[in-house]
Design a protein around this motif. Structure first.
Motif, PDB file in Angstrom:
ATOM      1  N   THR A  61       0.830  -1.209   0.000  1.00 35.35           N
ATOM      2  CA  THR A  61       0.000   0.000   0.000  1.00 35.35           C
ATOM      3  C   THR A  61       0.859   1.251   0.000  1.00 35.35           C
TER       4      THR A  61
ATOM      5  N   ILE B  65      -6.072   9.495   0.395  1.00 30.32           N
ATOM      6  CA  ILE B  65      -6.915   9.293   1.575  1.00 30.32           C
ATOM      7  C   ILE B  65      -7.984   8.250   1.290  1.00 30.32           C
ATOM      8  N   THR B  66      -8.620   8.336   0.124  1.00 24.92           N
ATOM      9  CA  THR B  66      -9.652   7.365  -0.229  1.00 24.92           C
ATOM     10  C   THR B  66      -9.063   5.968  -0.391  1.00 24.92           C
ATOM     11  N   TYR B  67      -7.930   5.861  -1.033  1.00 25.57           N
ATOM     12  CA  TYR B  67      -7.266   4.572  -1.258  1.00 25.57           C
ATOM     13  C   TYR B  67      -6.892   3.920   0.070  1.00 25.57           C
TER      14      TYR B  67
ATOM     15  N   PRO C 130     -10.007   0.047   6.804  1.00 24.97           N
ATOM     16  CA  PRO C 130     -11.205   0.715   7.310  1.00 24.97           C
ATOM     17  C   PRO C 130     -11.192   0.804   8.837  1.00 24.97           C
TER      18      PRO C 130
ATOM     19  N   MET D 293      -6.726  13.604  -2.183  1.00 26.54           N
ATOM     20  CA  MET D 293      -8.038  12.960  -2.152  1.00 26.54           C
ATOM     21  C   MET D 293      -7.934  11.493  -2.552  1.00 26.54           C
ATOM     22  N   TRP D 294      -7.152  11.201  -3.565  1.00 28.24           N
ATOM     23  CA  TRP D 294      -6.965   9.817  -3.986  1.00 28.24           C
ATOM     24  C   TRP D 294      -6.281   9.007  -2.884  1.00 28.24           C
TER      25      TRP D 294
ATOM     26  N   CYS E 213      -5.930  16.687  -5.836  1.00 28.55           N
ATOM     27  CA  CYS E 213      -6.384  15.408  -6.403  1.00 28.55           C
ATOM     28  C   CYS E 213      -5.586  14.247  -5.829  1.00 28.55           C
TER      29      CYS E 213
ATOM     30  N   ALA F 208      -8.093   4.616   3.063  1.00 29.54           N
ATOM     31  CA  ALA F 208      -9.276   4.371   3.886  1.00 29.54           C
ATOM     32  C   ALA F 208      -9.973   3.075   3.466  1.00 29.54           C
ATOM     33  N   GLN F 209      -9.916   2.742   2.198  1.00 28.11           N
ATOM     34  CA  GLN F 209     -10.524   1.495   1.746  1.00 28.11           C
ATOM     35  C   GLN F 209      -9.667   0.289   2.110  1.00 28.11           C
TER      36      GLN F 209
END
Length: 71
Positions: A2, A50-52, A58, A47-48, A44, A54-55
């Motif tokens: 990751t 953090i979203t990546y 979780p 945002m990518w 951008c 977080a998935q």
């Protein structure tokens, strides 16, 4: 893996930002264009990332609701 993906995409974004810094034509709005491009790339990317992440990790793990209580 990751951390590697986040760093790799970060290096790609940094390279795009560096190229755009030198490729932009000189002119009256050069500073505005540079700032806009770098801020857009940074926003951008964040945002990518953090979203990546977080998935992948979780905070709340999903639970199945169709199981009986004894299980």
């Amino acid at each position: 893996m990751t951390f590697f993906h986040v760093v790799l995409v970060g290096m790609i974004i940094a390279a795009i930002g560096a190229v755009s810094w030198f490729v932009l034509p000189k002119g009256k709005n050069q500073t505005l264009l540079r700032s806009s491009i770098l801020l857009t790339l940074t926003s951008c990317y964040l945002m990518w990332a953090i979203t990546y992440l977080a998935q992948l990790h979780p905070l709340i793990s999903p639970r199945r609701s169709d199981l009986r209580a004894e299980y």
